[in-house]
Design a protein around this motif. Structure first.
Motif, PDB file in Angstrom:
ATOM      1  N   PRO A   1     -17.924  10.990   1.855  1.00 30.22           N
ATOM      2  CA  PRO A   1     -17.698  10.549   3.147  1.00 30.22           C
ATOM      3  C   PRO A   1     -16.967   9.008   3.039  1.00 30.22           C
ATOM      4  N   ARG A   2     -17.430   8.165   2.088  1.00 32.46           N
ATOM      5  CA  ARG A   2     -17.011   6.870   1.981  1.00 32.46           C
ATOM      6  C   ARG A   2     -15.414   6.955   1.610  1.00 32.46           C
ATOM      7  N   TRP A   3     -15.121   7.839   0.635  1.00 32.36           N
ATOM      8  CA  TRP A   3     -13.882   7.764   0.225  1.00 32.36           C
ATOM      9  C   TRP A   3     -12.859   8.365   1.258  1.00 32.36           C
ATOM     10  N   THR A   4     -13.488   9.370   2.286  1.00 37.18           N
ATOM     11  CA  THR A   4     -12.455   9.726   3.260  1.00 37.18           C
ATOM     12  C   THR A   4     -12.301   8.648   4.427  1.00 37.18           C
ATOM     13  N   ALA A   5     -13.375   7.840   4.504  1.00 37.34           N
ATOM     14  CA  ALA A   5     -13.328   6.536   5.427  1.00 37.34           C
ATOM     15  C   ALA A   5     -12.183   5.693   4.924  1.00 37.34           C
ATOM     16  N   PHE A   6     -12.234   5.358   3.511  1.00 35.93           N
ATOM     17  CA  PHE A   6     -11.132   4.722   2.735  1.00 35.93           C
ATOM     18  C   PHE A   6      -9.873   4.917   2.923  1.00 35.93           C
ATOM     19  N   HIS A   7      -9.478   6.306   2.807  1.00 34.40           N
ATOM     20  CA  HIS A   7      -8.100   6.572   2.764  1.00 34.40           C
ATOM     21  C   HIS A   7      -7.529   6.589   4.291  1.00 34.40           C
ATOM     22  N   GLU A   8      -8.630   7.046   5.110  1.00 39.39           N
ATOM     23  CA  GLU A   8      -8.118   6.962   6.609  1.00 39.39           C
ATOM     24  C   GLU A   8      -8.005   5.703   6.925  1.00 39.39           C
ATOM     25  N   TYR A   9      -8.771   4.540   6.569  1.00 38.67           N
ATOM     26  CA  TYR A   9      -8.564   3.097   6.997  1.00 38.67           C
ATOM     27  C   TYR A   9      -7.107   2.634   6.603  1.00 38.67           C
ATOM     28  N   TYR A  10      -6.716   3.114   5.247  1.00 36.31           N
ATOM     29  CA  TYR A  10      -5.481   2.580   4.539  1.00 36.31           C
ATOM     30  C   TYR A  10      -4.072   3.536   5.098  1.00 36.31           C
ATOM     31  N   GLY A  11      -4.488   4.649   5.833  1.00 40.08           N
ATOM     32  CA  GLY A  11      -3.401   5.287   6.224  1.00 40.08           C
ATOM     33  C   GLY A  11      -2.540   6.203   5.202  1.00 40.08           C
ATOM     34  N   PHE A  12      -3.285   6.716   3.990  1.00 43.68           N
ATOM     35  CA  PHE A  12      -2.581   7.557   3.154  1.00 43.68           C
ATOM     36  C   PHE A  12      -3.275   8.761   3.117  1.00 43.68           C
ATOM     37  N   THR A  13      -2.581   9.792   2.472  1.00 47.05           N
ATOM     38  CA  THR A  13      -3.501  11.295   1.989  1.00 47.05           C
ATOM     39  C   THR A  13      -3.410  11.385   0.852  1.00 47.05           C
TER      40      THR A  13
ATOM     41  N   GLY B   1       9.676  -2.115  -1.200  1.00 49.94           N
ATOM     42  CA  GLY B   1      10.218  -2.098   0.125  1.00 49.94           C
ATOM     43  C   GLY B   1       9.690  -1.063   0.836  1.00 49.94           C
ATOM     44  N   HIS B   2       9.386   0.074   0.073  1.00 54.36           N
ATOM     45  CA  HIS B   2       8.787   1.321   0.706  1.00 54.36           C
ATOM     46  C   HIS B   2       7.031   1.524   1.063  1.00 54.36           C
ATOM     47  N   LEU B   3       6.430   0.174   0.541  1.00 55.54           N
ATOM     48  CA  LEU B   3       5.065   0.146   0.487  1.00 55.54           C
ATOM     49  C   LEU B   3       4.682  -0.160   2.326  1.00 55.54           C
ATOM     50  N   LEU B   4       3.421   0.165   2.420  1.00 58.57           N
ATOM     51  CA  LEU B   4       3.108  -0.289   3.728  1.00 58.57           C
ATOM     52  C   LEU B   4       2.140  -1.492   3.734  1.00 58.57           C
ATOM     53  N   PRO B   5       2.361  -2.480   4.420  1.00 58.45           N
ATOM     54  CA  PRO B   5       1.558  -3.834   4.577  1.00 58.45           C
ATOM     55  C   PRO B   5       0.034  -3.364   4.614  1.00 58.45           C
ATOM     56  N   LEU B   6      -0.825  -4.259   4.018  1.00 63.08           N
ATOM     57  CA  LEU B   6      -2.286  -4.127   4.022  1.00 63.08           C
ATOM     58  C   LEU B   6      -2.664  -4.464   5.392  1.00 63.08           C
ATOM     59  N   PRO B   7      -3.906  -3.975   5.693  1.00 65.41           N
ATOM     60  CA  PRO B   7      -4.566  -4.334   7.063  1.00 65.41           C
ATOM     61  C   PRO B   7      -5.135  -5.805   6.916  1.00 65.41           C
TER      62      PRO B   7
ATOM     63  N   MET C   1       0.720  -1.271   0.032  1.00 71.13           N
ATOM     64  CA  MET C   1      -0.035  -0.087  -0.055  1.00 71.13           C
ATOM     65  C   MET C   1       0.881   0.920  -0.001  1.00 71.13           C
ATOM     66  N   PRO C   2       0.564   2.178  -0.919  1.00 78.02           N
ATOM     67  CA  PRO C   2       1.435   3.613  -0.896  1.00 78.02           C
ATOM     68  C   PRO C   2       1.315   4.255   0.353  1.00 78.02           C
ATOM     69  N   ALA C   3       2.465   4.781   0.720  1.00 76.20           N
ATOM     70  CA  ALA C   3       2.609   5.570   2.190  1.00 76.20           C
ATOM     71  C   ALA C   3       2.548   7.027   1.599  1.00 76.20           C
ATOM     72  N   GLY C   4       2.328   7.602   2.895  1.00 76.50           N
ATOM     73  CA  GLY C   4       2.508   9.137   2.729  1.00 76.50           C
ATOM     74  C   GLY C   4       1.225   9.848   1.645  1.00 76.50           C
TER      75      GLY C   4
END
Length: 228
Positions: A29-41, A114-120, A1-4
């Protein structure tokens, strides 16, 4: 998952409103919940020609992919088949070099992986929730398509979870029906089991029912059933 930050065009499912003369956006609102859940901006490009330079070569590569793999439009029987085709196309692209780059697409991705975040552990639930009423034919209407539920729920409100692939119907917390999602306006999907209670009192109607016709076409009403 992309970071930052991840750069986006102002896609309609994500952006409800572009705030004039700023980078701010009124998000779905669903999109906001989505990117907050996966931790990117998300970082939104300027709309129109003002933001054309911010997208780099992305639009050019989209055109390349369309010309080379989607022209003419692939003819498939299901979304799964289309996704499998796209996966094949992407595998072919792994060995391509973009422009004068030294490395292939696959080699560049390997350096970035190697710079990607792990998925939940659990995926984000993207479905929407609706509360249609069951009509006198044992059908609910969702997005201009109709789906059957057991006839005992006629004239009751049920809860529906709708995703891009399927539709699940609940009575309270109990699942009472599940269908593949229909995409053609006015389409119907009927499950024969949902009507068996009614057929007990009207057995003569079974042979001419649309539910039986669909069950035969799908192969769920087999020769053994016919013999019985």
């Amino acid at each position: 998952m992309p970071a930052g930050q991840v750069r986006y065009d102002n896609l309609t499912p994500a952006v409800k409103k572009v705030v004039f003369h700023s980078r701010s956006r009124e998000e779905n609102p669903r999109w906001t919940a989505f990117h907050e859940y996966y931790g990117f901006t998300p970082f939104y490009c300027e709309p129109g020609l003002r933001g054309a330079h911010e997208k780099g070569g992305v639009e050019g590569q989209v055109g390349y992919f369309r010309r080379n793999y989607l022209t003419p439009v692939p003819q498939v029987d299901s979304l799964d088949e289309l996704n499998a085709r796209l996966a094949e196309f992407e595998a072919k692209e792994d060995e391509r070099r973009i422009g004068a780059r030294m490395r292939t697409i696959a080699q560049d991705f390997a350096r970035e992986a190697g710079h990607l975040l792990p998925l939940p552990d659990d995926p984000f639930t993207t479905g929407i929730t609706l509360t249609p009423r069951v009509d006198r034919y044992g059908l609910i209407t969702v997005k201009m398509c109709r789906y059957s539920v057991p006839v005992r729920y006629i004239d009751r409100k049920v809860t529906v979870t709708l995703t891009c692939d399927d539709l699940t119907v609940y009575d309270g917390r109990r699942e009472i029906a599940r269908h593949r999602r229909l995409t053609e306006r006015g389409a119907e999907h009927l499950v024969l089991d949902h009507y068996l209670e009614a057929q007990l009192t009207k057995p003569g109607a079974l042979e001419r029912s649309e539910a039986l016709h669909q069950a035969r076409a799908e192969g769920t009403f087999t020769a053994v059933h016919e013999a019985f």
